[in-house]
Scaffold this active site. Structure first.
Site, PDB file in Angstrom:
ATOM      1  CD  GLU A   1     -43.620  -1.321 -18.943  1.00  0.00           C
ATOM      2  OE1 GLU A   1     -42.583  -0.662 -19.159  1.00  0.00           O
ATOM      3  OE2 GLU A   1     -43.617  -2.434 -18.397  1.00  0.00           O
TER       4      GLU A   1
ATOM      5  CD  GLU B   1     -41.262  -1.712 -14.439  1.00  0.00           C
ATOM      6  OE1 GLU B   1     -40.587  -2.759 -14.372  1.00  0.00           O
ATOM      7  OE2 GLU B   1     -42.466  -1.707 -14.777  1.00  0.00           O
TER       8      GLU B   1
END
Length: 875
Positions: free
Chosen positions: A178, A102
């Site tokens: 994720e 991220e």
């Protein structure tokens, strides 16, 4: 649970973790960064990303767009990547590299260049593994080329964008790098049970119906569906396996004292949440899963709708409330399901609570499993559960986790009991920590007291060290709380597990019990298949007796070769070893009788030897043809006084009829031996009897009686027959009274004098019978004598021993558990001067028996395991 891959987020992994994954067979994704050159936080790694390191540059030079201003040295980003790649590229568990999680650089127009640079470093150092990155800015990642330069595009959440990513990207793959972030608190259930994102409650908990997630995430079922519906979806890494301190979503606003995440499949105290079993039902392809929620103790909710969910790998199940069926639910197909949860859960959404019990029967094509949850009574005692088959290394560092449960008098969990539990540790170790899994709990972990949360908590004990010359010690943790009976567990410190020590169970009655409806149950009262339950209790092997023609004695098919095969196949499917126990009879044999099979009656010794050879080889060949190769084979059962001799029997029971003098009347004898002073000496001469009684000499070939010589010849024949079919199988000679040294010297001396061989000396050890028959008077002394005898026999005959039969008084389970622990611990410590084990294992006989049928089982009259069985598991 069935998990087969670990992601290291978002730092370099510890070498110990990678080595452990190598050993255990996990796959790994290694991920070093949570940010690149653009900052997530003021003190982050971005400060060093392009800074020159102390490591010389590697040719070729970095691309101009990303290279350091000092070309002489690598940037810290490259240096850290190179260190990780070179350190772990030879570890087989590592299957891919992730270059970031991220990272804000996803949103940069030049972000794809940084991603390409990091990818190329991975390819240069290790061209064998693909490269990914966990992306959460899906629009930017797709539109600006960031996702396209990765070998495997990793999507963090955004499960609804998978199909778009697949259609727009060139790789033809999507990884859930994720996923999920479902939130739940163990043992907490909120009503109504509805799917909600961002749900918050005054108690700062989340519902364990597993229908709640954060606004940016989803429930597990969505990820299951992606995997099932799209072959290009190659897997997922759930956020997270465990709860952790920090990020208390959804309570990340002003919700103090909430200070722990609720994402975990397992809570902060290492206790599985309900969601653990949802994942297990999908991921564990080896074992069945059946888990029922919620608990069934709801005072004040009488008559209110209380949905019941079942997580199982079975296609359908039936729910019963106090014996009344609530109907069968089945998992629906993609086309049938109105909601994705209907594909992966079985749900009865209109059940109304009433005290009593809920029972679920899961129906498989070839099996049925059952689980029962009961309304708990008043809290009665603390139950302390250890880890199966584990102890502590005496290194001063090793940790042991114990689970403490508040239960009623019947052992049912009390889900609303949260007493303050005090811990006391004695012995070679110390208290280390405790936790209860409550994200709002502010109690200190290191103090030896902690409140339970929804009836459970965890304590950790740390090992001490051993003084020079000491083989083993123990440490005991006792848990106590006001108004409750305390509980404790003792853990071995050092010497707790002999290499290769086998724990097994005799399951000869398994199929016969099932035919009579005598189902065995687990500790929660759920019906279980006997072999699988034995494995749950730490058994690695099963022992099965073989009878020749049980129907000739009026006992149907039980323990004939076909019945034995069925039991052996069950064990094989569970990965358990097999011991075959030849009785050489149509029914029971033991020291009191060794009845000759009806079909062998009247045969000469030579014919009997051929009968033994033929029967042994035929049974073993039959088993091998069906995929069963036993690890051990007993030639005879408790052949204390020889084998193949009959006594007068009661026609109603089949058991011997004692004569007036209390001795059994011998009716036939092929290989009968009698020990002086024990039973009538039919065959030994006065001189030999005197020598044996005085222990002056072992029998020699020249003074063996006909019965003794026949015993040795028959045993030798059985040994040879076993080796001809299963040359690697270990042959066991089995006698009773393992504490009786003179008995073993005498019997084994006869076999040795007669030229017989064996690989292992098998012993029966029953303190109960020894005391009740007046042979000994102290149970602990009996155990000590047996251990000493094992050492003696190895010195005298050069072979190890095995406790092929042990059993305790099921009507006195606490004392039985204490004695069994003593036996198992001591047996595992026995070794010769070279460190070789002298006792190879212990088999319990026959644990599933109920006291009304056979007192020395390990189960109670309801079919539930007693403390004896738990002791067998934990030692």
């Amino acid at each position: 649970m069935g998990c087969d891959a670990i992601r290291t987020s978002h730092n370099m992994p510890a070498p110990e973790l990678v080595e452990l994954c190598d050993e255990m067979g996990f796959m790994m994704m290694l991920e070093p960064f949570d940010e690149w050159e653009k900052a997530k936080c003021e003190g982050g790694y971005h400060r060093y990303f392009y800074e020159p390191s102390c490591y010389p540059a590697i040719s070729p030079a970095h691309p101009d767009e990303v290279r350091s201003t000092t070309a002489e040295y690598m940037t810290w980003a490259e240096a850290d990547m190179v260190n990780m790649l070179r350190h772990y590229r030879n570890n087989p568990s590592v299957v891919m590299w992730s270059v970031g999680n991220e990272v804000p650089t996803q949103g940069s127009d030049e972000g794809y260049k940084v991603a390409t640079w990091l990818r190329d470093i991975c390819h240069r150092e290790d061209p064998t593994r693909p490269v990914t990155s966990g992306m959460d800015q899906i629009d930017n990642a797709l539109d600006k080329g960031f996702a396209a330069v990765l070998d495997i595009p990793g999507f963090n959440y955004r499960a609804h964008r998978y199909e778009e990513g697949y259609s727009r990207l060139p790789q033809g793959l999507v990884l859930g790098s994720e996923t999920a972030s479902t939130v739940s608190s163990r043992g907490v259930y909120k009503f109504p049970a509805t799917k909600r994102a961002g749900a918050m409650y005054p108690d700062h908990q989340s519902s364990s119906y597993d229908l709640e997630s954060c606004w940016w995430s989803n429930i597990p079922d969505v990820d299951f569906a992606n995997a099932d519906d799209h072959p290009w979806c190659i897997g997922q890494f759930v956020w997270t396996g465990f709860d952790y301190l920090g990020e208390p979503s959804p309570y990340d606003t002003d919700a103090w004292p909430s200070h722990s995440s609720l994402f975990g499949i397992i809570d902060l105290a290492s206790i599985p949440k309900d969601r653990y079993y949802l994942y297990r039902s999908q991921w564990n392809r080896k074992d069945h899963t059946l888990h029922v929620l919620p608990h069934w103790t709801w005072p004040g909710r009488e008559g209110e709708v209380t949905p019941v969910f079942v997580y199982t790998d079975a296609p359908q199940a039936e729910l019963f409330v106090n014996g009344r069926s609530q109907g069968i639910q089945r998992k629906k197909s993609r086309e049938e399901a109105a909601d994705v949860t209907e594909r992966y859960r079985l749900m009865w959404n209109e059940v109304k609570y009433e005290p009593g019990e809920i029972c679920v029967k899961a129906y498989y094509p070839d099996d049925t499993l059952q689980q029962t949850v009961r309304t708990a009574g008043k809290p009665h005692h603390l139950e302390v559960l250890g880890q199966d088959g584990h102890g502590l290394e005496p290194d001063g560092n090793d940790l042991y986790y114990l689970r403490i449960r508040v239960v009623d008098k019947d052992g049912n969990l009390c889900p609303d009991a949260n007493p303050l539990v005090h811990f006391n540790v004695k012995g070679n170790g110390s208290f280390r920590a405790a936790a209860n899994g409550d994200a709002t709990n502010l109690e200190l972990f290191h103090l030896p007291q902690h409140h339970a949360f929804n009836g459970e908590l965890t304590a950790i004990v740390q090992a001490g060290t051993l003084k020079t010359g000491k083989n083993a010690t123990t440490v005991t943790l006792t848990a106590s709380a006001k108004g409750l009976a305390s509980g404790s567990a003792t853990i071995a410190v050092g010497g707790y597990k002999a290499p290769g020590f086998v724990k097994g169970a005799d399951i000869g009655w398994a199929t016969e019990y099932e035919s009579e409806g005598k189902n065995v149950k687990d500790a929660n009262g759920n019906d279980r298949e006997m072999t699988a339950l034995m494995k749950d209790y730490g058994c690695q092997a099963v022992r099965c007796r073989v009878w020749i023609a049980p129907e000739a004695k009026g006992h149907g098919k039980w323990c004939n070769r076909e019945d034995v095969l069925e039991k052996c196949l069950r064990a094989k499917r569970l990965g358990m070893d097999v011991m075959i126990n030849f009785h050489y009879s149509d029914w029971w044999v033991d020291p009191a009788k060794q009845p000759i099979p009806l079909s062998w009656k009247g045969h000469s010794l030579e014919q009997i030897k051929e009968d033994v050879r033929q029967h042994t080889t035929e049974v073993l060949q039959y088993l091998k043809q069906h995929g069963i190769t036993p690890r051990w084979v007993q030639v005879g059962n408790e052949t204390t006084y020889g084998m193949l001799w009959s006594v007068e029997e009661d026609p109603a029971t089949g058991w011997p009829v004692p004569a007036a003098d209390g001795r059994n009347t011998i009716t036939d004898a092929v290989a009968r031996i009698d020990r002086p002073g024990r039973l009538t000496a039919h065959y030994l001469s006065d001189e030999v009897r005197r020598k044996v009684a005085e222990n002056e000499a072992l029998p020699s070939p020249k003074n063996l009686t006909p019965g003794a010589r026949a015993y040795a010849e028959i045993f030798r024949t059985g040994y040879e027959a076993v080796k001809s079919v299963c040359p690697k199988a270990k042959v066991i000679v089995h006698l009773d009274d393992g504490f009786d040294r003179e008995l073993y010297d005498w019997n084994l001396g006869i076999l040795k004098a007669g030229g017989a061989k064996w690989d292992i000396i098998g012993m029966s050890l029953y303190t109960y019978w020894a005391i009740n028959e007046g042979k000994r008077h102290d149970a602990d002394a009996i155990v000590d004598e047996c251990m000493a005898n094992i050492v003696h026999l190895n010195e005298k005959f050069g072979t190890p021993s095995m406790l092929v039969e042990v059993g305790m008084d099921a009507l006195n389970p606490d004392e039985g558990a204490r004695l069994l622990k003593r036996i198992l611990r001591n047996a595992q410590l026995l070794e010769d001067s070279d460190g070789n084990p002298l006792c190879l294992g212990a088999f319990y006989w026959e644990p599933a028996c109920r006291p009304s049928q056979y007192r020395l089982g390990a189960f109670d009259e309801t079919g539930r395991p007693t403390a004896i069985m738990s002791t067998f598991r934990d030692n």
